[in-house]
Design a protein around this motif. Structure first.
Motif: not given
Ligand code: FES
Length: 261
Positions: A32-35, A43-46, A48, A60, A62
């Motif tokens: 994961h990146y954005c969480w 829920g931006n990076c997709r 996860c 997704v 998160c």
């Protein structure tokens, strides 16, 4: 307390938590990146993605709520293919800056690329160029490296309460920036560097000071004030190069102030 099956094992979970947090708490690997545990999910990076029994597509995690009887799979060929495709998309405009990037060695983009992409790129077109510039007295942005996860933007809104950062432009030109004439200069500003999952935001005090794999880390407590934030030192040849916060829910959550650094 709904019961779900995570990778074939039945567990009882807190119904208010989202799926990613539950997976991580149970020791399941989900990239994961954005969480971030200290911020609202976006829920931006997709990245996860997981497989859940009540959906036909990958979800997704998160942002995904848990439900009684749900079956969740975090590792299978379908999930791997989804994450691999998302990562390829995130890397399209990312430069091969690792040899000169201060985040190298502790970069999630590097780690996940190593796991999912094996160093190959199919992208032959010109990469989009985004600015490298100062955002404030202590922070510099390498726009080309930004994956627009918005952790830094949410930190300034939700934690610092100052809201200096925003995302400008659209599509592949999107990048984090400050409002004209208003630099990021709040008492907690350097936390955005810590939570940047790639090397887009760099602390100017630490810039080009050390390659992190040569450094030694020691857990300690900040002595700057009576709060006693839990911190970690990064030391190179007996020289303290930087302080970073360590999570402690009772004292400093995930953060520390610039004064302490
Ligand atoms: Fe879930 Fe980024 S961590 S979309």
């Amino acid at each position: 307390m709904p019961k779900i099956k995570l990778n074939g094992k039945e567990i009882e979970v807190d119904g208010k938590e989202k799926l990613l947090k539950i997976c991580l708490d149970q020791g399941a690997f989900v990239p994961h990146y954005c969480w971030h545990p200290g911020l609202q999910p976006a829920g931006n990076c997709r990245m996860c993605l997981v497989k859940v029994s009540n959906s036909k597509k990958l979800e997704v995690s998160c942002m995904y709520p848990v439900a009684e009887g749900m079956e969740v799979t975090t590792e299978c060929p379908e999930v791997d293919a989804g994450r691999k495709a998302v990562l390829e998309y995130l890397l399209i405009n990312h430069p091969l800056d690792c040899p000169i990037c201060d985040k190298a060695g502790e970069c999630d983009l590097q780690d996940y690329t190593y796991k999912y992409r094996g160093g190959l790129s199919r992208f032959e077109e010109d990469k989009t160029i985004r600015p490298t510039k100062d955002l404030g007295p202590n922070i510099r942005i390498w726009g080309n490296r930004c994956i627009v996860c918005t952790r830094c933007v949410r930190f300034c809104e939700e934690v610092a309460g100052t809201g200096e950062l925003c995302v400008i432009e659209r599509g592949d030109r999107s990048v984090v920036d400050v409002f004209p004439g208003i630099p990021i200069d709040n008492p907690l500003s350097l936390n955005v560097v810590d939570i940047c999952p790639v090397g887009a935001l760099i602390d100017k005090n630490f810039m080009y000071q050390a390659r992190v794999w040569f450094t030694k880390r020691t857990e300690t407590v900040c002595a700057s004030c009576s709060l006693g934030c839990n911190v970690e030192t990064t030391v190179l040849y007996n020289d303290i190069k930087r302080l970073q916060p360590r999570p402690n829910a009772e004292v400093n959550q995930h953060w520390m102030c610039d004064e302490g650094r």
